[in-house]
Design a protein around this motif. Structure first.
Motif, PDB file in Angstrom:
ATOM      1  N   LEU A  18       1.253  -0.995   0.072  1.00  0.00           N
ATOM      2  CA  LEU A  18       0.218  -0.290  -0.097  1.00  0.00           C
ATOM      3  C   LEU A  18       0.655   1.086  -0.280  1.00  0.00           C
ATOM      4  CD1 LEU A  18      -2.881  -0.864   2.255  1.00  0.00           C
ATOM      5  CD2 LEU A  18      -2.912  -0.305   0.005  1.00  0.00           C
ATOM      6  N   LEU A  19       1.673   1.167   0.992  1.00  0.00           N
ATOM      7  CA  LEU A  19       2.460   1.870   0.643  1.00  0.00           C
ATOM      8  C   LEU A  19       3.372   3.266  -0.391  1.00  0.00           C
ATOM      9  CD1 LEU A  19       4.376   4.264   2.478  1.00  0.00           C
ATOM     10  CD2 LEU A  19       6.311   3.274   3.054  1.00  0.00           C
ATOM     11  N   GLN A  20       3.683   1.526  -1.086  1.00  0.00           N
ATOM     12  CA  GLN A  20       4.508   1.548  -2.224  1.00  0.00           C
ATOM     13  C   GLN A  20       3.848   2.165  -3.362  1.00  0.00           C
ATOM     14  OE1 GLN A  20       7.269   1.991  -2.589  1.00  0.00           O
ATOM     15  NE2 GLN A  20       7.979   1.104  -1.238  1.00  0.00           N
ATOM     16  N   MET A  21       2.282   1.975  -3.378  1.00  0.00           N
ATOM     17  CA  MET A  21       1.169   2.467  -4.586  1.00  0.00           C
ATOM     18  C   MET A  21       0.950   4.088  -3.655  1.00  0.00           C
ATOM     19  SD  MET A  21      -1.441  -1.416  -4.038  1.00  0.00           S
ATOM     20  CE  MET A  21      -2.666  -0.120  -4.662  1.00  0.00           C
ATOM     21  N   GLY A  22       0.646   3.918  -2.960  1.00  0.00           N
ATOM     22  CA  GLY A  22       0.709   5.527  -2.870  1.00  0.00           C
ATOM     23  C   GLY A  22       1.840   6.173  -2.885  1.00  0.00           C
ATOM     24  N   ILE A  23       2.402   6.074  -2.714  1.00  0.00           N
ATOM     25  CA  ILE A  23       4.165   6.852  -3.173  1.00  0.00           C
ATOM     26  C   ILE A  23       4.260   6.821  -4.857  1.00  0.00           C
ATOM     27  CG2 ILE A  23       6.872   6.421  -3.134  1.00  0.00           C
ATOM     28  CD1 ILE A  23       6.050   5.084  -0.951  1.00  0.00           C
ATOM     29  N   ARG A  24       3.476   5.763  -5.357  1.00  0.00           N
ATOM     30  CA  ARG A  24       3.892   5.932  -7.021  1.00  0.00           C
ATOM     31  C   ARG A  24       3.046   6.909  -7.151  1.00  0.00           C
ATOM     32  NH1 ARG A  24       5.026   0.190  -6.644  1.00  0.00           N
ATOM     33  NH2 ARG A  24       2.403  -0.458  -7.012  1.00  0.00           N
ATOM     34  N   ALA A  25       1.630   7.053  -6.422  1.00  0.00           N
ATOM     35  CA  ALA A  25       0.466   7.412  -6.627  1.00  0.00           C
ATOM     36  C   ALA A  25       1.085   9.026  -7.128  1.00  0.00           C
ATOM     37  CB  ALA A  25      -0.927   7.170  -6.180  1.00  0.00           C
ATOM     38  N   ALA A  26       1.374   9.756  -5.380  1.00  0.00           N
ATOM     39  CA  ALA A  26       1.891  10.618  -5.274  1.00  0.00           C
ATOM     40  C   ALA A  26       3.189  11.338  -6.779  1.00  0.00           C
ATOM     41  CB  ALA A  26       2.687  10.470  -3.755  1.00  0.00           C
TER      42      ALA A  26
END
Length: 78
Positions: A18-26
């Motif tokens: 989830l953190l990596q998904m959030g970072i990619r989205a950001a």
């Protein structure tokens, strides 16, 4: 962008995913998608410094950014 942990494919991302998904989205400029991921992480782990730091990074205002940075300092004064 949905980060629902119960979906048709049975995929359930863990916090790091989830953190990596959030970072990619950001990084892609998708603040709303990033917030959804980081909010989900923080609902499971209220002391997750990395999610809080990213929330500060994508904050829309200085007041919001300060709020997140203050939370990080509360969790980790060092």
């Amino acid at each position: 962008m949905s980060f629902n942990t119960q979906n048709d494919g049975g995929f359930q991302p863990n916090r790091e995913e989830l953190l990596q998904m959030g970072i990619r989205a950001a990084k892609a400029g998708n603040k709303e998608g990033a917030r959804m991921a980081f909010d989900q992480i923080l609902s499971q782990d209220k002391r997750n410094e990395r999610a809080m730091m990213w929330m500060a990074k994508i904050a829309d205002t200085k007041v919001e950014r300060k709020k997140w940075l203050d939370r990080v300092l509360t969790v980790n004064p060092d």
